[in-house]
Structures are given as structure tokens and as C-alpha cells.
Scaffold this active site. Structure first.
Site, PDB file in Angstrom:
ATOM      1  N   TYR A  91       0.868  -1.192   0.000  1.00 57.51           N
ATOM      2  CA  TYR A  91       0.000   0.000   0.000  1.00 57.51           C
ATOM      3  C   TYR A  91       0.898   1.234   0.000  1.00 57.51           C
ATOM      4  O   TYR A  91       1.453   1.602   1.027  1.00 57.51           O
ATOM      5  CB  TYR A  91      -0.919  -0.039   1.220  1.00 57.51           C
ATOM      6  CG  TYR A  91      -1.857   1.139   1.396  1.00 57.51           C
ATOM      7  CD1 TYR A  91      -2.018   2.121   0.421  1.00 57.51           C
ATOM      8  CD2 TYR A  91      -2.612   1.268   2.555  1.00 57.51           C
ATOM      9  CE1 TYR A  91      -2.880   3.187   0.597  1.00 57.51           C
ATOM     10  CE2 TYR A  91      -3.486   2.338   2.744  1.00 57.51           C
ATOM     11  CZ  TYR A  91      -3.615   3.290   1.768  1.00 57.51           C
ATOM     12  OH  TYR A  91      -4.471   4.349   1.942  1.00 57.51           O
TER      13      TYR A  91
ATOM     14  N   LYS B 139      -0.927  -1.191  -4.346  1.00 56.24           N
ATOM     15  CA  LYS B 139      -2.034  -0.233  -4.396  1.00 56.24           C
ATOM     16  C   LYS B 139      -1.373   1.122  -4.508  1.00 56.24           C
ATOM     17  O   LYS B 139      -0.739   1.602  -3.559  1.00 56.24           O
ATOM     18  CB  LYS B 139      -2.897  -0.308  -3.133  1.00 56.24           C
ATOM     19  CG  LYS B 139      -4.047   0.669  -3.206  1.00 56.24           C
ATOM     20  CD  LYS B 139      -5.046   0.405  -2.104  1.00 56.24           C
ATOM     21  CE  LYS B 139      -4.910   1.409  -0.993  1.00 56.24           C
ATOM     22  NZ  LYS B 139      -5.105   2.798  -1.432  1.00 56.24           N
TER      23      LYS B 139
HETATM   24  C1  HMN Z   1      -7.852   2.956   1.973  1.00 61.12           C
HETATM   25  O1  HMN Z   1      -6.748   2.687   2.425  1.00 61.12           O
HETATM   26  O2  HMN Z   1      -8.872   2.972   2.649  1.00 61.12           O
HETATM   27  C2  HMN Z   1      -8.035   3.326   0.529  1.00 61.12           C
HETATM   28  O3  HMN Z   1      -7.334   2.491  -0.254  1.00 61.12           O
HETATM   29  C3  HMN Z   1      -7.712   4.715   0.319  1.00 61.12           C
HETATM   30  C4  HMN Z   1      -8.144   5.240  -1.035  1.00 61.12           C
HETATM   31  O4  HMN Z   1      -7.068   5.180  -1.919  1.00 61.12           O
HETATM   32  C5  HMN Z   1      -8.601   6.629  -0.783  1.00 61.12           C
HETATM   33  N1  HMN Z   1      -7.507   7.377  -0.212  1.00 61.12           N
HETATM   34  C6  HMN Z   1      -7.639   8.023   0.958  1.00 61.12           C
HETATM   35  O5  HMN Z   1      -8.694   8.140   1.553  1.00 61.12           O
HETATM   36  C7  HMN Z   1      -6.399   8.621   1.508  1.00 61.12           C
HETATM   37  C8  HMN Z   1      -9.172   7.284  -2.017  1.00 61.12           C
HETATM   38  O6  HMN Z   1     -10.302   6.553  -2.389  1.00 61.12           O
HETATM   39  C9  HMN Z   1      -9.565   8.743  -1.724  1.00 61.12           C
HETATM   40  O7  HMN Z   1     -10.336   8.817  -0.551  1.00 61.12           O
HETATM   41  C10 HMN Z   1     -10.348   9.369  -2.860  1.00 61.12           C
HETATM   42  O8  HMN Z   1      -9.658   9.206  -4.058  1.00 61.12           O
HETATM   43  C11 HMN Z   1     -10.618  10.860  -2.578  1.00 61.12           C
HETATM   44  O9  HMN Z   1      -9.424  11.584  -2.589  1.00 61.12           O
END
Ligand code: HMN
Length: 289
Positions: A134, A162
Site C-alpha cells: 500500500y 495499491k
Molecule cells: C484505503 O486505504 O482505505 C483506501 O485504499 C484509500 C483510497 O485510496 C482513498 N484514499 C484516501 O482516503 C487517503 C481514495 O479513495 C480517496 O479517498 C479518494 O480518491 C478521494 O481523494
């Protein structure tokens, strides 16, 4: 086509306790309403890094109980406490049967690459599973080069990344150099460019409320219909921008509560929502869901 994987939100009550029945509902909602292909459990979106080990295990167990084998489950086990990460990895793989684990890069201290590599190799050493790295430099401060990814991928148990970053040059280099490793995109607002580079899946928080449009973006790219894909990404980004402006996790939770899945509150020290945030979330549900 690339898999759509929801980064699962986790509901807490005002005092920070897990709302178990609501957790069951949001898992079911993602499977039967959002029709996603998988769930990423215990990530940033799950507010995981603020939780104790017992709560993390409880969440992994409940999610598996509800989902069974209907969708793919990826457990984010990464922790600054490497022994906790190993304990969680053994638990989700050996006792619950999760098909993959994932681990955030260790954060806060400025670990060098050798330390980070040892961390990953140690986590997979005693467990028969696949691990997805990640990578989220904006939150961890850890940036890997192409060659460093190569060193991690040399371990056959480390089967993908990821990739939550906006560097599409590096993404393309990784895609070309490691065609047999899995590439998951992490930023929902950049789903279209990531899909154009070529991804195996997308993991996102906003799929909890916007899975249908995200799926349509993947389908349009698959059909080389970039006019449609751009239109859908623009609509999606109008929504994401409004969600981010109103507070990401609070707004996602409030939107789901409005849809009948009571998601409670965010976990302190994250703020509890205000009346105004509720109003904005209600309008977003009306306009976009
Ligand atoms: C997680 O670890 O829960 C997700 O993989 C995170 C995901 O990549 C989200 N990143 C964060 O919240 C930091 C994105 O879906 C993000 O929320 C979205 O693109 C809005 O910026």
C-alpha cells in the site's frame, strides 16, 4: 476488465465503539447495491490506524462473516507495530481465509529502504498469502523508485501495489516492467488516467457512494470510448470535490446514513459532523446518487 474494490468505511458510535450491525449493513450494501468486486478492509478509509488490535480483528471477522466468498477480501494489516501486523496477517489468512493482505509502508519515523523492505519480507515470512504493497506517499512520506519496487516484487509473495499517487509516469514504468504484478489504483479522482495506463483494479473510498459511475468509467475505457469516460470522470470529480470540501469521511458516512445505512461518527481525534455537513451530504445524495 479491472476490478472495482470498495475501501470499506467503518461505523463508530459517539464514544468510538464499533457499530457492529451497521458494519454488517455497509458490507451488504457494497455487495448487493454497489455490486463491487471486492472490499479493502482496514485501510485509511476504515480509520484503521486509530484502532486497537481486538477491534481490528473484530472488523475483519464480521466482514468475512457477511461477505463469505461472494467478493474478494483484502485485509490491510500494516502497522507501525510489526508484531501486530504479523498477528493480523496470520489471523485473516489462517483463521478467516482472506485471499490477500496488504500493508501500508511504515510511517512516522524516517525508515530507510532496507528497513522498509525488511518490514514487508518479515510480514509475509510466516504466512501463505499474497501481499499488496500500500503505497500512499502523500500520507506516509515514503516514495519508492522503480528499482525499489523491483526489490520488493522480487519476493514472490509480494504480488502487487495499491498505487495511491498521481505520478503516471512511474505507474506506466511499473506496469510495463512488472506485467505479472497486480496494479491497483488508489485515487478515485484519477481513475480514468489510471485505467488508461492499465490496472488490474481500483480501490477507493468513494465507491461506497459512487460505484456505478466508477464502473461505467472502467467500461468506457475498456471500449476505448474516451469521450464517455471523460464525461463520467468529470461528473465524478464534481462529486468528489464537493465531498472533499465538506470533509471526506464524515460526508461519505452521512451520505450512506441518508441512504438508510447508519454509519455513525468518525473516530476521534477526527471531528464529529456538524449540522451544516449533514445538509450538504443530503444535497449530494439528491444530486448524485
Ligand atoms: C484505503 O486505504 O482505505 C483506501 O485504499 C484509500 C483510497 O485510496 C482513498 N484514499 C484516501 O482516503 C487517503 C481514495 O479513495 C480517496 O479517498 C479518494 O480518491 C478521494 O481523494
Amino acid at each position: 476488465m479491472a476490478n472495482l474494490i470498495t475501501a470499506l468505511l467503518v461505523p463508530f458510535d459517539k464514544s468510538g465503539q464499533l457499530m457492529e450491525e451497521s458494519l454488517r449493513k455497509i458490507v451488504e450494501y457494497n455487495i448487493s447495491e454497489n455490486n463491487v468486486d471486492g472490499l479493502y478492509v482496514g485501510g485509511s478509509t476504515g480509520e484503521n490506524f486509530m484502532l486497537d488490535t481486538a477491534t481490528k480483528k473484530n472488523i475483519f471477522r464480521i466482514v468475512k462473516e457477511v461477505a463469505e466468498d461472494r467478493v474478494e477480501l483484502i485485509a490491510q494489516v500494516g502497522s507501525l507495530n510489526i508484531y501486530e501486523a504479523k498477528e493480523l496477517a496470520a489471523y485473516v489468512v489462517n483463521e478467516l481465509g482472506y485471499s490477500k493482505i496488504s500493508s501500508v509502508t511504515p510511517f512516522y519515523y524516517k525508515f530507510d529502504f532496507e528497513e522498509i523492505k525488511n518490514y514487508y519480507f518479515e510480514i509475509v515470512k510466516d504466512v501463505e498469502t499474497e501481499l499488496i504493497v500500500y503505497s500512499i506517499p502523500a500520507l506516509t512520506g515514503v516514495n519508492f523508485s522503480e528499482d525499489q519496487f523491483g526489490e520488493l516484487f522480487a519476493n514472490p509473495k509480494i504480488t502487487g501495489v495499491k498505487y495511491t499517487a498521481g505520478d503516471f509516469y512511474l505507474m506506466e514504468r511499473l506496469r510495463s516492467r512488472f506485467p505479472n504484478k497486480l496494479m491497483y489504483s488508489g485515487f478515485d479522482e484519477m481513475l480514468l488516467p489510471a485505467a488508461a495506463v492499465g490496472i488490474d483494479g481500483a480501490i477507493g473510498s468513494t465507491f461506497n457512494v459512487n460505484a456505478k459511475r466508477a464502473r461505467q468509467i472502467l467500461e468506457a475505457v475498456e471500449q476505448n470510448d474516451f469521450v464517455t469516460a471523460r464525461k463520467l470522470q468529470a461528473e465524478t470529480n464534481d462529486l468528489i470535490q464537493k465531498i472533499l470540501d465538506n470533509g471526506l469521511y464524515n460526508t461519505l458516512k452521512l451520505m450512506l446514513t441518508e441512504k438508510g445505512v447508519d454509519m455513525g461518527y468518525c473516530h476521534l481525534p477526527m471531528k464529529h459532523y456538524t449540522d451544516n455537513q449533514v445538509k450538504v451530504a443530503q444535497k449530494l445524495v439528491k444530486d448524485y446518487m
